[in-house]
Scaffold this motif. Structure first.
Motif, mmCIF file in Angstrom:
data_model
loop_
_atom_site.group_PDB
_atom_site.id
_atom_site.type_symbol
_atom_site.label_atom_id
_atom_site.label_comp_id
_atom_site.label_asym_id
_atom_site.label_seq_id
_atom_site.Cartn_x
_atom_site.Cartn_y
_atom_site.Cartn_z
ATOM 1 N N TYR A 26 -25.672 37.569 102.392
ATOM 2 C CA TYR A 26 -25.656 37.981 100.994
ATOM 3 C C TYR A 26 -24.286 37.691 100.403
ATOM 4 N N CYS A 28 -21.396 38.570 97.785
ATOM 5 C CA CYS A 28 -20.918 39.758 97.091
ATOM 6 C C CYS A 28 -19.625 39.421 96.353
ATOM 7 N N ALA A 63 -20.561 47.085 100.923
ATOM 8 C CA ALA A 63 -21.511 46.023 100.563
ATOM 9 C C ALA A 63 -22.770 46.117 101.413
ATOM 10 N N ILE A 67 -26.573 46.918 100.033
ATOM 11 C CA ILE A 67 -27.672 45.983 100.299
ATOM 12 C C ILE A 67 -28.785 46.699 101.052
ATOM 13 N N LEU A 71 -29.923 47.533 96.623
ATOM 14 C CA LEU A 71 -29.266 46.971 95.448
ATOM 15 C C LEU A 71 -29.276 45.455 95.535
ATOM 16 N N GLU A 72 -29.437 44.821 94.401
ATOM 17 C CA GLU A 72 -29.501 43.366 94.368
ATOM 18 C C GLU A 72 -28.507 42.813 93.370
ATOM 19 N N GLY A 73 -28.229 41.559 93.522
ATOM 20 C CA GLY A 73 -27.370 40.830 92.610
ATOM 21 C C GLY A 73 -26.982 39.516 93.251
ATOM 22 N N LYS A 74 -26.769 38.524 92.434
ATOM 23 C CA LYS A 74 -26.372 37.213 92.948
ATOM 24 C C LYS A 74 -25.149 36.753 92.187
ATOM 25 N N LEU A 76 -23.855 40.277 94.484
ATOM 26 C CA LEU A 76 -23.850 41.723 94.326
ATOM 27 C C LEU A 76 -22.429 42.137 93.954
ATOM 28 N N ILE A 78 -19.528 44.788 93.465
ATOM 29 C CA ILE A 78 -19.169 46.069 94.040
ATOM 30 C C ILE A 78 -18.010 46.655 93.237
#
Length: 84
Positions: A26, A28, A63, A67, A71-74, A76, A78
């Protein structure tokens, strides 16, 4: 795996890094403002990459927990609120 960042990367927004959770990578981002908040609690003279390295295990642990919590994000993002 194009999501893998080999080493923490300094960007205009902050530090971009990768963590592995359940064998998946992932991306971050810990924003510069968050790093500044963290550095005040340790050493305000650290630059952003040095601050990231000083708090790397804590940042990456947060992080992974975020995850794991879904929680999501591209990437993510913090923010400082996760370190209080």
């Amino acid at each position: 795996m194009d999501n893998v960042i080999a080493a923490p990367l300094l960007t205009k927004a902050g530090i971009l890094f990768s963590v592995t959770v359940e064998f998946k990578q992932y991306q971050c981002l810990v924003p510069a403002t968050t790093l500044c908040d963290l550095s005040h609690s340790k050493d305000p003279k650290l630059d952003l990459l040095d601050t990231y390295r000083a708090f790397q295990s804590k940042i990456e642990g947060v992080a992974r927990r975020l995850i794991g919590a879904g929680l999501e994000g591209k990437p993510l993002v913090i923010g400082s609120g996760y370190f209080q």
